[in-house]
Scaffold this motif. Sequence first.
Motif, short mmCIF file in Angstrom:
data_model
loop_
_atom_site.label_atom_id
_atom_site.label_comp_id
_atom_site.label_asym_id
_atom_site.label_seq_id
_atom_site.Cartn_x
_atom_site.Cartn_y
_atom_site.Cartn_z
N LYS A 255 0.84 -1.20 0.00
CA LYS A 255 0.00 0.00 0.00
C LYS A 255 0.87 1.25 0.00
N SER A 256 0.54 2.17 -0.92
CA SER A 256 1.25 3.44 -1.01
C SER A 256 0.22 4.57 -0.99
N MET A 257 0.58 5.68 -0.35
CA MET A 257 -0.36 6.80 -0.22
C MET A 257 0.31 8.12 -0.58
N SER A 258 -0.48 9.03 -1.16
CA SER A 258 0.02 10.36 -1.49
C SER A 258 0.28 11.16 -0.23
N ARG A 259 1.15 12.15 -0.36
CA ARG A 259 1.37 13.07 0.76
C ARG A 259 0.15 13.97 0.91
N PRO A 260 -0.17 14.39 2.10
CA PRO A 260 -1.34 15.25 2.31
C PRO A 260 -1.27 16.51 1.47
N GLY A 261 -2.38 16.83 0.79
CA GLY A 261 -2.45 18.05 -0.02
C GLY A 261 -1.58 18.04 -1.26
N THR A 262 -1.22 16.83 -1.75
CA THR A 262 -0.34 16.74 -2.93
C THR A 262 -0.96 15.78 -3.95
#
Length: 327
Positions: A255-262
């Motif tokens: 699982k990979s997630m974007s940085r907040p607000g990006t």
Amino acid sequence: SLCRKRKIAFRRCRVKETSQRKRTIENGERNIKKSSGILCETPGRRVKFAKTELLKYKTSEVCRLLGVSRSEYYRISKEDNEEKELEREVINCFKKNKGNYGRIRIRKALLAEGKDISEYRISKILKKNGLEAKSGRTGKSRPPKPTEQQYIEENLIKNKFEVNEPNYLWCSDITELKCCRGKVYVCGIIDVATRRIVGWSIAKNQTQRLVQDAFKMAIGRNPIRPDGAVYHSDRGCQYTARKTKELIERNGFRKSMSRPGTPSDNQPIESFWKTLECEMADISHLTFKEASRTIVEYIELYYNSERLHSGIGYYVPNEFFTLLSVH
């Protein structure tokens, strides 16, 4: 008297001649403005003039009057016919793709059919016929916001566009579309290497089941996946839910997630949503069922199966997947 009768007959004859002259001028015959300076023009323009204004006359007479040889006359006529045929091909390609193709994609599509025409000529043809390709939203790109180290470490796709192995990296997101008396929520999953939409689901509400159904479709369609495959998304509650995480990990994905607000971290699927909103037919007046059908047709029958994608060298996503799979 005899003199009076002759005068009346003469006047009638003059009136008849004048009316005939007017009719010929109305028909474009003997119109000085139409033929002014035509003999000073290039042979091509002279022949085009003859094709429109001198159709009644024999070809030999036209060639003699305009000062062109018969072979030149027929050669220019042939080139003119070929130009018209190319123009028809360009317009047909534009209409077939519902205005989604511009000069670059039209050229690629015609090249695939063995017809070589420059982008400049395609632009001229489109402009001449008042045709303009659809274009997406434009705007300045925003620099990524500075974030804490823990967020950067959880983002596993720093070099997302260097991935060239099918089903190694999937990006997912949810978009909201308006339909008649409500909204349509669509969850999509894109394979970054081939730009295929490998899974999708549609619902009236944003729930974790929307995300899970799209993921189940994707793994069902793509049973062969490389080790260490990555599933990337934003930080929405549908993706951070426990059941969603368990489903992803159970099927061998990291699982990979974007940085907040990006949102640029999840750019492949964000770009697809922009394309869909720009190219797909308007669904704001359709019912939920009709809107869902339109979305599915766009994804499966057009985007995956027919549309040339610039990000993969102007291949069709399904064809590019087959090409990479063979090699």
